[in-house]
Design a protein around this motif. Structure first.
Motif, PDB file in Angstrom:
ATOM      1  N   LEU A   1     -22.960 -60.070  41.443  1.00  0.00           N
ATOM      2  CA  LEU A   1     -23.681 -59.962  42.662  1.00  0.00           C
ATOM      3  C   LEU A   1     -23.059 -59.412  43.965  1.00  0.00           C
ATOM      4  CD1 LEU A   1     -26.132 -62.880  42.013  1.00  0.00           C
ATOM      5  CD2 LEU A   1     -26.945 -60.459  42.116  1.00  0.00           C
ATOM      6  N   LYS A   2     -21.882 -59.740  44.025  1.00  0.00           N
ATOM      7  CA  LYS A   2     -20.862 -59.125  45.241  1.00  0.00           C
ATOM      8  C   LYS A   2     -20.949 -57.715  45.292  1.00  0.00           C
ATOM      9  CE  LYS A   2     -18.382 -63.534  46.007  1.00  0.00           C
ATOM     10  NZ  LYS A   2     -17.093 -64.049  45.889  1.00  0.00           N
ATOM     11  N   LYS A   3     -21.010 -57.219  43.833  1.00  0.00           N
ATOM     12  CA  LYS A   3     -20.865 -55.670  43.766  1.00  0.00           C
ATOM     13  C   LYS A   3     -22.061 -54.958  43.537  1.00  0.00           C
ATOM     14  CE  LYS A   3     -16.283 -56.407  41.813  1.00  0.00           C
ATOM     15  NZ  LYS A   3     -15.394 -55.553  42.720  1.00  0.00           N
ATOM     16  N   ARG A   4     -23.135 -55.615  42.981  1.00  0.00           N
ATOM     17  CA  ARG A   4     -24.329 -55.041  42.913  1.00  0.00           C
ATOM     18  C   ARG A   4     -25.389 -56.224  43.202  1.00  0.00           C
ATOM     19  NH1 ARG A   4     -24.674 -50.753  39.208  1.00  0.00           N
ATOM     20  NH2 ARG A   4     -26.746 -50.496  39.636  1.00  0.00           N
ATOM     21  N   ASP A   5     -25.629 -56.206  44.465  1.00  0.00           N
ATOM     22  CA  ASP A   5     -26.753 -57.291  44.801  1.00  0.00           C
ATOM     23  C   ASP A   5     -28.074 -57.081  44.250  1.00  0.00           C
ATOM     24  OD1 ASP A   5     -27.757 -55.010  46.225  1.00  0.00           O
ATOM     25  OD2 ASP A   5     -27.134 -55.577  48.211  1.00  0.00           O
ATOM     26  N   ASN A   6     -28.294 -56.202  43.702  1.00  0.00           N
ATOM     27  CA  ASN A   6     -29.742 -56.001  42.852  1.00  0.00           C
ATOM     28  C   ASN A   6     -29.625 -56.301  41.403  1.00  0.00           C
ATOM     29  OD1 ASN A   6     -28.066 -53.717  42.085  1.00  0.00           O
ATOM     30  ND2 ASN A   6     -29.898 -52.461  42.000  1.00  0.00           N
ATOM     31  N   ALA A   7     -28.364 -57.050  41.044  1.00  0.00           N
ATOM     32  CA  ALA A   7     -28.163 -57.230  39.702  1.00  0.00           C
ATOM     33  C   ALA A   7     -29.304 -58.687  39.372  1.00  0.00           C
ATOM     34  CB  ALA A   7     -26.795 -57.729  39.461  1.00  0.00           C
ATOM     35  N   VAL A   8     -29.785 -58.528  38.352  1.00  0.00           N
ATOM     36  CA  VAL A   8     -30.649 -59.783  37.342  1.00  0.00           C
ATOM     37  C   VAL A   8     -30.170 -59.827  35.944  1.00  0.00           C
ATOM     38  CG1 VAL A   8     -32.915 -60.260  36.750  1.00  0.00           C
ATOM     39  CG2 VAL A   8     -32.633 -59.303  38.988  1.00  0.00           C
ATOM     40  N   LEU A   9     -29.965 -60.943  35.775  1.00  0.00           N
ATOM     41  CA  LEU A   9     -29.560 -61.320  34.121  1.00  0.00           C
ATOM     42  C   LEU A   9     -30.967 -61.754  33.357  1.00  0.00           C
ATOM     43  CD1 LEU A   9     -27.608 -61.821  31.988  1.00  0.00           C
ATOM     44  CD2 LEU A   9     -27.120 -64.303  32.903  1.00  0.00           C
ATOM     45  N   LEU A  10     -31.184 -60.908  32.301  1.00  0.00           N
ATOM     46  CA  LEU A  10     -32.244 -61.258  31.356  1.00  0.00           C
ATOM     47  C   LEU A  10     -31.947 -61.716  30.216  1.00  0.00           C
ATOM     48  CD1 LEU A  10     -35.406 -60.901  30.945  1.00  0.00           C
ATOM     49  CD2 LEU A  10     -34.971 -58.540  30.412  1.00  0.00           C
ATOM     50  N   LEU A  11     -32.255 -63.004  29.876  1.00  0.00           N
ATOM     51  CA  LEU A  11     -31.766 -63.850  28.511  1.00  0.00           C
ATOM     52  C   LEU A  11     -33.023 -63.873  27.955  1.00  0.00           C
ATOM     53  CD1 LEU A  11     -29.648 -66.656  30.044  1.00  0.00           C
ATOM     54  CD2 LEU A  11     -28.710 -64.452  29.056  1.00  0.00           C
ATOM     55  N   LEU A  12     -32.990 -63.101  26.577  1.00  0.00           N
ATOM     56  CA  LEU A  12     -33.756 -63.282  25.474  1.00  0.00           C
ATOM     57  C   LEU A  12     -33.366 -64.365  24.436  1.00  0.00           C
ATOM     58  CD1 LEU A  12     -35.040 -59.671  24.785  1.00  0.00           C
ATOM     59  CD2 LEU A  12     -35.519 -61.247  26.884  1.00  0.00           C
ATOM     60  N   GLY A  13     -34.293 -65.243  24.129  1.00  0.00           N
ATOM     61  CA  GLY A  13     -33.745 -66.207  23.103  1.00  0.00           C
ATOM     62  C   GLY A  13     -33.957 -67.586  23.388  1.00  0.00           C
ATOM     63  N   ASP A  14     -33.813 -68.518  22.668  1.00  0.00           N
ATOM     64  CA  ASP A  14     -34.092 -70.130  22.920  1.00  0.00           C
ATOM     65  C   ASP A  14     -33.098 -70.877  22.142  1.00  0.00           C
ATOM     66  OD1 ASP A  14     -35.053 -72.068  24.460  1.00  0.00           O
ATOM     67  OD2 ASP A  14     -37.181 -71.290  24.199  1.00  0.00           O
TER      68      ASP A  14
END
Length: 363
Positions: free
Chosen positions: A221-234
């Motif tokens: 996030l310090k390098k790409r402040d628009n980053a989001v982590l999308l986790l699929l699975g349980d």
């Protein structure tokens, strides 16, 4: 009509589970009736699909709860139907299945290795694996593996070299082809229109190492402040991972999507896929990602069998976190190449895999 018994353990969404599911889904219903033994109370998404296809599901307790009872229940079920083949996907507990099938005179007995995982071993566990391997080698008619490492793990190097049959995990390559329409739709639904989406699919478990991925996010996030982590699975680690997200103040930066059936739509919405597993056999998710044209940053514990395109960027878990971060934020999508066809040419399509399985059943 041939009756086929699959010992699948689970029919929730997963790699080995999908292979078992595909066997029932692709089978000609005029030639085969497919039955499943699972150890879950919930039959899972794949379970609901195979029931709609006309398959039957039988729920057993986990073998480890009472091995003798498990063995008796297997023989009781095998006596009820005229099975011509039994196909087991449950690693070392396959030994019980092969012994029961031999005693019940089922002619085709298939063991199927899906994992190269080597976890901590006690003396008791090592002895159990040794006994189970002996039963598998003595009573299986066919030793199948999704990859070389998985085959060597279950059967031993020598036995796999002599008797092993490689059947690559397959996917419907066209389903996973990148879609600009699906990308825009999913990003709108998830409010990700202007985001750099880092994706991951897999069971939420220690071996999949999602904890490492979450720990990278503050620096990303310090390098790409628009980053989001999308986790699929349980999985069992979900609560722990959610707590870690909270502790790192990442609640608005990490999405737990849970188990989803339309994985291909989510892949199209992603910009990069990260897969830092501690161990792997033959991960279907890496095939799906490549068919989608999604760049994939993976740990070098993933077998090179799935390094099929220029989309793969392997790194060691011993590499610096800075190297992981720089790789993740620098790779780019490539939507113009025909990646689904590349995977199909390499033999990683479901139809090819299933035809090999059905040929075994005809022996």
């Amino acid at each position: 009509m041939k009756y086929i018994l699959q010992i699948a353990a689970h029919l929730t969404i997963g790699g080995a589970e999908k292979v078992a599911r595909d066997i029932g889904m692709y089978a000609n219903p005029e030639e085969y009736e497919t039955h499943y033994v699972i150890f879950d109370e919930d039959i899972g998404d794949y379970g609901r699909e195979v029931i709609e296809k006309g398959c039957k599901i039988f729920k057993f307790r986990e073998p480890s709860e009472d091995y003798r009872e498990y063995f008796r229940e297997l023989k009781k079920l095998m006596a009820k139907y005229p099975y011509t083949a039994v196909h087991a996907h449950t690693m070392f507990s396959i030994g019980w299945v092969m012994l029961a099938a031999k005693q019940m005179n089922i002619p085709v007995r298939v063991s199927h290795a899906h994992s190269a995982l080597i976890d901590g071993k006690s003396i008791v566990k090592s002895l159990y694996e040794s006994v189970m391997r002996s039963l598998i080698l003595a009573y299986s008619t066919d030793l199948v593996a999704c990859g070389e490492k998985a085959g060597e793990r279950l059967y031993g190097k020598s036995a796999y070299k002599k008797r092993g049959n490689l059947i690559l995990n397959g996917i419907d390559t066209e389903i996973f082809r990148f879609s600009e329409e699906k990308r825009n739709l999913m990003r709108e639904q998830l409010n990700l229109q202007d985001k750099f989406v880092i994706g991951h699919t897999g069971r939420l478990a220690e071996v999949k190492n999602q904890s490492f991925l979450i720990e990278l996010m503050p620096e990303i996030l310090k390098k790409r402040d628009n980053a989001v982590l999308l986790l699929l699975g349980d999985g069992d680690d979900r609560e722990m991972l959610e707590e870690k997200v909270g502790a790192l103040n990442l609640k608005d930066k990490v999405i737990f999507a849970g188990s989803v059936c339309n994985v291909q739509d989510y892949l199209s919405a992603m910009d990069v896929f990260v897969f830092p597993s501690l161990y792997e056999g033959m991960p279907l998710s890496i095939l799906e990602v490549q068919a989608n044209g999604l760049p994939c940053v993976i740990s070098d514990t993933v077998p090179p069998d799935v390094f099929l395109t220029d989309l793969i960027h392997p790194l060691s878990l011993n590499d610096s976190r800075e190297k992981w971060i720089e790789t993740i934020i620098s790779v780019k999508r490539n939507n113009w190449k025909n990646y689904p066809q590349e995977l199909k040419n390499a033999g990683f399509d479901t139809q090819t895999a299933m035809e090999k399985v059905y040929r075994i059943y005809e022996n």
